[in-house]
Design a protein around this motif. Structure first.
Motif, PDB file in Angstrom:
ATOM      1  N   GLU A 137      -7.489  -1.829 -13.475  1.00 37.11           N
ATOM      2  CA  GLU A 137      -6.839  -1.470 -13.058  1.00 37.11           C
ATOM      3  C   GLU A 137      -7.293  -1.105 -11.555  1.00 37.11           C
ATOM      4  N   GLU A 138      -8.398  -1.574 -11.298  1.00 35.99           N
ATOM      5  CA  GLU A 138      -8.943  -1.994  -9.660  1.00 35.99           C
ATOM      6  C   GLU A 138      -9.560  -2.957  -9.955  1.00 35.99           C
ATOM      7  N   ARG A 160     -11.460  -6.381  -3.056  1.00 39.28           N
ATOM      8  CA  ARG A 160     -11.304  -5.023  -2.826  1.00 39.28           C
ATOM      9  C   ARG A 160     -11.312  -4.927  -1.524  1.00 39.28           C
ATOM     10  N   GLN A 202     -11.326  -6.049  -8.055  1.00 38.20           N
ATOM     11  CA  GLN A 202     -13.576  -5.886  -8.076  1.00 38.20           C
ATOM     12  C   GLN A 202     -13.257  -6.297  -6.890  1.00 38.20           C
ATOM     13  N   GLU A 203     -14.685  -5.656  -6.352  1.00 33.68           N
ATOM     14  CA  GLU A 203     -15.693  -6.208  -5.135  1.00 33.68           C
ATOM     15  C   GLU A 203     -14.622  -7.319  -3.616  1.00 33.68           C
ATOM     16  N   GLN A 243       0.956  -0.858  -0.354  1.00 30.59           N
ATOM     17  CA  GLN A 243       0.473  -0.376  -0.557  1.00 30.59           C
ATOM     18  C   GLN A 243       0.904   0.893   0.327  1.00 30.59           C
ATOM     19  N   CYS A 262      -4.150  -6.869 -15.458  1.00 32.54           N
ATOM     20  CA  CYS A 262      -4.058  -5.377 -13.603  1.00 32.54           C
ATOM     21  C   CYS A 262      -2.508  -5.466 -13.596  1.00 32.54           C
TER      22      CYS A 262
END
Length: 440
Positions: free
Chosen positions: A167-168, A174, A170-171, A91, A141
């Motif tokens: 790019e982000e 995440r 999936q639910e 992160q 990705c």
């Protein structure tokens, strides 16, 4: 690391462990240079001179030398079943290969980020071993790799079903990532994604080899599992284990991993990883420093250069403290059987500057001796027998009976200063968690 309990401290890939690692997994040597190694060719290294033996039901298995090793010899080399970078480490933009944790920043990029000085320049750039021209990304990705070989291995072993194709994330992915970071703050000791990757490997392993290997570690009781989960996740461990299992099921609900997705199976797998995984640390700047030390320069020039590096380390320490490295965790098929001693005969090294682990003899080892490392960091190894065993009992559920502990068995049971330090640390951890919750 043995069949019932293990997790050695994080060890840096650099010879400068005392400066570059969050924790060192070895006893300090009088001549540290003896442990500096060139990159190991796994195909060429015979991995001979040891055997795994069953000890007893309580200890499990251990690794024993079948020939004599001299101080500084490479005793064994192991590649992990699976590797994962720590969640907060990732992160905060510590860039590492998604497969092998090799550092992706150049040494100069690394120190500029760590010192927050974008104009800092490093002399002798030829000493940087990072090769950006070889780096590749997943085409679907943001996952980054140090080479095409690592990208291919990751895809074949787990990424083909874990890639979130965007790019982000999936639910389900995440939410799992955010939940883990919320309940597991730095300094980090694990990542639930190691478990997820492991499940992906089991799902894709048509030979069932990995599942059989894991079953060899699963000889602990449910009460032992709960005790270690409680230590890892805190007072709300039962709630966290339940929530983590539900989130993992949402992301990884495949038919052939169902035994690990039941409440009991998930707890056992979670604790198995916590007990047997090895910390991994890599650093492009540490590798650069290692090469700098090998330069043949005029003594005055060499001293000025090393003083400059010391000053950089001082700035880094003021800005980020101990968080210098790319950090993660890996699960090894062989090294996991290596047991603990407070007077170990081997230390953990990462000669290839990635997740490949090597055990190096810290003293001469005779044929028939058990190969042992320390699960304690350097500071904890200097503490009293009581304090060392208190930590081992809390984290690994065993009492050490190595020669050092047996010699000190009649020593005073506890040091007041150490107890106060432990209480202060526990209070600091609790206060940090409370502050974080308030900030959220």
């Amino acid at each position: 690391m043995n069949g019932t309990s293990t997790k050695a401290p994080i060890a840096s890939s650099s010879s400068m462990d005392q400066d570059c690692a969050v924790k060192t997994a070895a006893v300090a040597s009088e001549n540290e240079s003896i442990f500096r190694m060139n990159s190991i060719d796994l195909a060429a290294f015979g991995n001979e001179g040891y055997e795994v033996r069953y000890l007893d039901e309580k200890v499990g298995k251990g690794v024993f030398a079948t020939k004599k090793f001299s101080k500084g010899d490479l005793v064994l080399v192991d590649s992990p079943i699976v590797t994962c970078q720590f969640a907060w480490n990732k992160q905060y933009k510590y860039r590492a290969c998604e497969y092998c944790l090799r550092a992706l920043e150049t040494a100069e990029q690394n120190v500029r980020r760590l010192t927050q000085n974008q104009t800092l320049e490093l002399p002798h750039p030829e000493c940087c071993e990072t090769k950006p021209e070889l780096h590749v990304k997943c085409d679907k990705c943001p996952a980054e790799y140090c080479s095409e070989d690592c990208r291919r291995k990751a895809f074949d072993e787990y990424h083909k079903i874990l890639c979130y194709c965007g790019e982000e994330p999936q639910e389900p992915v995440r939410i799992l990532d955010e939940y883990w970071r919320k309940i597991h703050y730095p300094p980090e000791t694990g990542n639930v994604w190691l478990l997820v990757k492991l499940l992906a490997r089991i799902h894709l392993d048509s030979s069932n080899t990995i599942a059989r290997r894991l079953s060899e570690f699963c000889n602990s009781t449910t009460s032992d599992d709960e005790e270690l989960a409680h230590k890892s996740l805190g007072e709300e461990f039962s709630v966290h284990i339940h929530n983590l299992r539900e989130l993992v099921v949402n992301a990884m609900n495949y038919p052939n991993v169902q035994q690990w997705l039941t409440p009991e199976g998930f707890l056992k797998l979670f604790v198995l990883i916590g007990r047997n995984a090895q910390g991994v640390g890599t650093s492009s700047f540490a590798t650069y420093v290692e090469q700098i030390e090998k330069l043949e320069l005029h003594p005055n020039e060499k001293k000025a250069l090393l003083d400059h590096i010391d000053n950089i380390y001082g700035v880094i320490d003021a800005v980020v403290g101990h968080f210098l490295d790319n950090e993660g965790v890996a699960l090894y098929p062989l090294q996991s059987w290596v047991n603990h001693s407070c007077v170990p005969n081997c230390e953990v090294k990462f000669p290839n500057k990635n997740h490949v682990v090597g055990l190096v003899a810290s003293r001469d080892i005779e044929a028939g001796e058990e190969i042992e490392i320390s699960y304690l960091d350097l500071a904890d190894m200097q503490r009293s027998r009581y304090s060392r065993n208190k930590y081992l009992k809390e984290h690994y559920l065993f009492e050490c009976k190595c020669p050092k502990c047996m010699e000190q068995i009649n020593d005073e049971e506890i040091s007041t200063d150490e107890d106060e330090d432990d209480d202060d640390e526990d209070m600091s951890d609790a206060e940090a968690e409370e502050d974080e919750e308030m900030n959220n």
